[in-house]
Design a protein around this motif. Structure first.
Motif, mmCIF file in Angstrom:
data_model
loop_
_atom_site.group_PDB
_atom_site.id
_atom_site.type_symbol
_atom_site.label_atom_id
_atom_site.label_comp_id
_atom_site.label_asym_id
_atom_site.label_seq_id
_atom_site.Cartn_x
_atom_site.Cartn_y
_atom_site.Cartn_z
ATOM 1 N N PHE A 108 49.077 -32.039 -4.206
ATOM 2 C CA PHE A 108 49.715 -31.519 -2.993
ATOM 3 C C PHE A 108 48.709 -31.246 -1.873
ATOM 4 N N LYS A 109 47.450 -31.537 -2.135
ATOM 5 C CA LYS A 109 46.393 -31.157 -1.196
ATOM 6 C C LYS A 109 46.615 -31.766 0.184
ATOM 7 N N GLN A 110 46.943 -33.066 0.238
ATOM 8 C CA GLN A 110 47.133 -33.739 1.525
ATOM 9 C C GLN A 110 48.350 -33.188 2.256
ATOM 10 N N ILE A 111 49.432 -32.946 1.495
ATOM 11 C CA ILE A 111 50.647 -32.394 2.106
ATOM 12 C C ILE A 111 50.365 -31.020 2.698
ATOM 13 N N GLU A 112 49.650 -30.194 1.914
ATOM 14 C CA GLU A 112 49.323 -28.844 2.398
ATOM 15 C C GLU A 112 48.444 -28.908 3.640
ATOM 16 N N ALA A 113 47.485 -29.835 3.644
ATOM 17 C CA ALA A 113 46.589 -29.963 4.800
ATOM 18 C C ALA A 113 47.374 -30.322 6.059
ATOM 19 N N ILE A 114 48.333 -31.229 5.914
ATOM 20 C CA ILE A 114 49.149 -31.623 7.071
ATOM 21 C C ILE A 114 49.981 -30.444 7.574
ATOM 22 N N LYS A 123 44.541 -35.493 13.014
ATOM 23 C CA LYS A 123 43.115 -35.205 13.193
ATOM 24 C C LYS A 123 42.728 -33.892 12.503
ATOM 25 N N GLY A 124 43.579 -32.904 12.626
ATOM 26 C CA GLY A 124 43.286 -31.589 12.030
ATOM 27 C C GLY A 124 43.335 -31.586 10.514
ATOM 28 N N SER A 125 44.126 -32.488 9.938
ATOM 29 C CA SER A 125 44.286 -32.512 8.474
ATOM 30 C C SER A 125 43.453 -33.596 7.803
ATOM 31 N N GLY A 126 42.742 -34.393 8.608
ATOM 32 C CA GLY A 126 41.923 -35.456 8.038
ATOM 33 C C GLY A 126 42.761 -36.590 7.480
ATOM 34 N N THR A 127 43.939 -36.788 8.052
ATOM 35 C CA THR A 127 44.832 -37.867 7.603
ATOM 36 C C THR A 127 45.112 -38.802 8.779
ATOM 37 N N SER A 128 45.986 -39.777 8.539
ATOM 38 C CA SER A 128 46.358 -40.709 9.605
ATOM 39 C C SER A 128 47.740 -40.353 10.160
ATOM 40 N N VAL A 129 48.056 -40.908 11.327
ATOM 41 C CA VAL A 129 49.376 -40.700 11.924
ATOM 42 C C VAL A 129 50.453 -41.264 11.004
ATOM 43 N N GLN A 130 50.145 -42.394 10.347
ATOM 44 C CA GLN A 130 51.100 -42.993 9.421
ATOM 45 C C GLN A 130 51.444 -42.036 8.276
ATOM 46 N N VAL A 145 51.229 -38.744 8.376
ATOM 47 C CA VAL A 145 52.033 -37.658 8.942
ATOM 48 C C VAL A 145 53.479 -38.122 9.090
ATOM 49 N N ASN A 146 53.666 -39.333 9.594
ATOM 50 C CA ASN A 146 55.016 -39.900 9.738
ATOM 51 C C ASN A 146 55.733 -39.982 8.388
ATOM 52 N N GLN A 147 54.998 -40.408 7.379
ATOM 53 C CA GLN A 147 55.581 -40.540 6.039
ATOM 54 C C GLN A 147 56.069 -39.196 5.521
ATOM 55 N N LEU A 148 55.261 -38.148 5.706
ATOM 56 C CA LEU A 148 55.664 -36.815 5.251
ATOM 57 C C LEU A 148 56.894 -36.339 6.016
ATOM 58 N N LEU A 149 56.908 -36.549 7.328
ATOM 59 C CA LEU A 149 58.048 -36.116 8.141
ATOM 60 C C LEU A 149 59.328 -36.838 7.710
ATOM 61 N N LYS A 150 59.208 -38.131 7.400
ATOM 62 C CA LYS A 150 60.371 -38.910 6.955
ATOM 63 C C LYS A 150 60.874 -38.400 5.608
ATOM 64 N N GLN A 151 59.933 -38.178 4.662
ATOM 65 C CA GLN A 151 60.323 -37.691 3.337
ATOM 66 C C GLN A 151 60.936 -36.296 3.419
ATOM 67 N N PHE A 152 60.391 -35.473 4.312
ATOM 68 C CA PHE A 152 60.909 -34.116 4.474
ATOM 69 C C PHE A 152 62.332 -34.150 5.021
ATOM 70 N N SER A 153 62.583 -35.045 5.983
ATOM 71 C CA SER A 153 63.918 -35.189 6.557
ATOM 72 C C SER A 153 64.924 -35.665 5.505
ATOM 73 N N GLN A 154 64.514 -36.641 4.690
ATOM 74 C CA GLN A 154 65.387 -37.150 3.634
ATOM 75 C C GLN A 154 65.679 -36.076 2.595
ATOM 76 N N MET A 155 64.649 -35.279 2.258
ATOM 77 C CA MET A 155 64.818 -34.207 1.282
ATOM 78 C C MET A 155 65.786 -33.151 1.816
ATOM 79 N N GLY A 156 65.651 -32.829 3.106
ATOM 80 C CA GLY A 156 66.548 -31.853 3.723
ATOM 81 C C GLY A 156 67.995 -32.306 3.688
ATOM 82 N N GLN A 157 68.213 -33.611 3.953
ATOM 83 C CA GLN A 157 69.576 -34.161 3.916
ATOM 84 C C GLN A 157 70.158 -34.109 2.505
#
Length: 446
Positions: free
Chosen positions: A369-375, A400-407, A409-421
Motif C-alpha cells: 500500500f506504500k505507493q497508494i498511501e504516498a499518493i 511529483k510529491g509522491s514520487g509517482t507518475s501522472v498515469q 495517479v490517474n489509475q488510483l483515481l479511476k479505481q477509487f471511483s469504481q470502488m465507490g460505485q
C-alpha cells in the motif's frame, strides 16, 4: 508458515486427488510420501511412523479405495490425525485465580521477554485484566530495560528491583506488590537458560516452588525443530509446566516442533507468536493449524483478526457516508491502516483457502500500500474530501510529491471511483438482494 511441509504433503496427496485408478499400491505410496514429508520437516521418525500407521489404518477402515472421492477422504483423515497430533482441542489459558500468576521459562534467545509483553497486551485487551510484568532476568544485560520498554509500549506496569540478584525474592516481592495494587495477573519473565546448566535449572525450580504459579509456560523457538522438542522434555522434567508457546513461526519453520512437541511432553501448545510487534500473538488451535499446513486456509482466524480492528461506531459512520456517496480518501486511508494492522499480506492471503498454492513463488510486498498511501498523503485536505476537484495540474503536483507518475495517479483515481460505485451499489436494495441470493447458494451462509 510451514510452506515446505505444505508443498510436500500436497504432492503426496496429489495422486489420490486425481481421477486415476486408486489402488492399495498408490495409497501405500501416498502414506510413504507423507511420512517422508514429516521426517523432512524435522518430525521425529517414531512420531512420523506412528502417525502414518494410524492414517493408513483409518484409510483402509473407511474404504478409501472404493470411495467416490478418495483424495478428499484421505485429506480429511490426514487433517483430523494431524490436528489430534497437535493436541486435538484448543486449551485456553487459565486466568481464573486472583491473582493469576504466570511463570515464563525457556532457553536463551527463545523470545521470552517479547512474548511476556505480548501476553500482557493480550490479557489486558482481550480479557480486560490488570497486569503486572515482573523483570526476573537478573543476568542478561539490558533485560530489565527491554521489559520496561515493552511495558511502556502497552501501558503495563513493570516491577523491578535494581541491584537484587535473587530472582526468588524478586518474584515474591512482586506478588506482594501486585496484591497491594489490585493487579489480578502477574507475569514473571525469567532468565534464559540452557537445559544442561544445572545451577540455572535449579534456580527456575526454586522460583516455581516459591510462587506456585497458576500457569507455567515454556517458550520455544519453533525454528529449532527437534532440538526444541528435546529441551522441552528436559524443562518439563524439572518444572512440569502447563503449556507450550511456539515463537518465530513467521521464520523459516519446518514444522517439526509444532507437530511433535505435544506427543513428547504431553502438554498443550497454548499460544503461537509471529514477528516482533506486540499484538502478534494467537491462541493455538490444532484444527486451524492443520488447515493451514494442508493448504486449506484459515478463514476463522482471518475473520477474528478483522474483527479485532473492527469498530462498530466507525462502521456505522462509514455506512452512512457510502449511502450518501461521500466515501473519500480519508476513509480509504483508514481502511488501509486497518488491513495493515491485521498482519503481513502474505500471512493474511495464506489464510484464504487455495490462495497459498496460487501464490506459490510470488513475492508479496508488505509495503503493497506504500505507493497508494504516498499518493493520498500528497493530496491536500480538500482533494482527499472531494477527489472530483483533482484536475491535470493537481495531478502533476500529486505525482511529483509522491514520487509517482501522472498515469499512476490517474489509475488510483479511476479505481477509487469504481470502488465507490460498487460500495454504493452494495448498500442499495438491489445490491443487498443480490448478496442475499448469493448467500443462500453458499454452504453455511443460509
Amino acid at each position: 508458515m510451514f510452506q515446505s511441509l505444505q508443498d510436500k504433503l500436497d504432492n503426496a496427496l496429489h495422486t489420490l486427488k486425481g481421477h486415476g485408478q486408486i489402488s492399495e499400491i498408490n495409497v501405500a505410496e501416498t502414506i510413504k510420501e507423507i511420512r517422508r514429508a514429516l521426517v523432512d520437516a524435522d518430525v521425529s521418525y517414531k512420531v512420523a511412523k506412528d502417525f502414518t500407521s494410524t492414517v493408513k489404518e483409518k484409510a483402509l477402515g473407511q474404504n478409501v479405495l472404493t470411495s467416490l472421492k478418495p483424495g478428499e477422504l484421505m485429506t480429511k483423515i490426514v487433517h483430523d490425525e494431524m490436528a489430534e497430533l497437535m493436541g486435538g482441542e484448543t486449551k485456553e489459558l487459565n486466568v481464573q485465580d486472583n491473582p493469576t500468576i504466570i511463570l515464563i521459562a525457556g532457553l536463551q534467545g527463545s523470545g521470552k521477554t517479547t512474548f511476556s509483553g505480548k501476553l500482557a497486551n493480550y490479557l489486558k485487551k482481550k480479557k480486560h485484566k490488570n497486569v503486572l510484568l515482573v523483570a526476573g532476568d537478573v543476568y542478561r544485560p539490558a533485560a530489565i530495560d527491554q521489559l520496561k520498554v515493552v511495558g511502556s509500549q502497552i501501558d503495563v506496569q513493570v516491577y523491578t528491583e535494581e541491584g537484587n540478584q535473587n530472582p526468588v525474592e524478586i518474584a515474591r516481592n512482586a506478588i506482594q506488590k501486585a496484591k497491594e495494587d489490585n493487579k489480578n495477573v502477574i507475569i514473571v519473565d525469567t532468565a534464559g537458560r540452557l537445559a544442561v546448566d544445572e545451577k540455572m535449572m535449579a534456580e527456575i525450580r526454586d522460583v516455581h516452588q516459591a510462587i506456585n504459579p497458576t500457569e507455567t509456560l515454556f517458550v520455544v523457538d519453533s525454528m529449532t525443530g527437534q532440538d526444541a522438542v528435546n529441551t522441552a522434555k528436559a524443562f518439563n522434567d524439572v518444572l512440569n509446566y502447563s503449556g507450550v508457546v511456539l515463537t518465530k513461526l513467521d521464520g523459516d519453520t519446518r514444522g517439526g516442533a509444532a507437530l511433535t512437541i505435544r506427543t513428547v511432553v504431553d502438554k498443550p501448545i497454548k499460544f503461537i507468536s509471529t514477528g516482533e510487534k506486540l499484538d502478534k500473538i494467537d491462541v493455538f488451535h490444532p484444527s486451524r493449524m492443520a488447515d493451514r499446513i494442508l493448504g486449506m486456509g484459515d478463514v476463522v482466524s482471518l475473520v477474528e483478526r478483522a474483527q479485532e480492528q473492527f469498530d462498530e461506531e466507525e462502521a456505522r459512520r462509514l455506512q452512512k457516508k457510502i449511502a450518501k456517496n461521500k466515501f473519500d480518501f480519508n476513509d480509504f486511508l483508514k481502511q488501509i491502516n486497518q488491513i495493515k494492522r491485521m498482519g503481513n499480506m502474505k500471512d493474511l492471503l495464506s489464510m484464504i483457502p487455495g490462495a497459498g498454492k496460487a501464490l506459490k513463488g510470488v513475492e508479496i510486498d508488505d509495503d503493497a500500500f506504500k505507493q497508494i498511501e504516498a499518493i493520498i498523503h500528497s493530496m491536500t485536505p480538500a482533494e482527499r474530501e472531494e477527489p472530483k476537484i483533482i484536475n491535470a495540474s493537481r495531478k502533476r503536483r500529486i505525482a511529483k510529491g509522491s514520487g509517482t507518475s501522472v498515469q499512476e495517479v490517474n489509475q488510483l483515481l479511476k479505481q477509487f471511483s469504481q470502488m465507490g460505485q460498487m460500495m454504493k451499489f452494495m448498500q442499495s436494495s438491489q445490491g443487498k438482494n443480490m448478496m442475499k441470493m448469493m448467500g443462500n447458494k453458499l454452504p453455511g451462509m443460509n
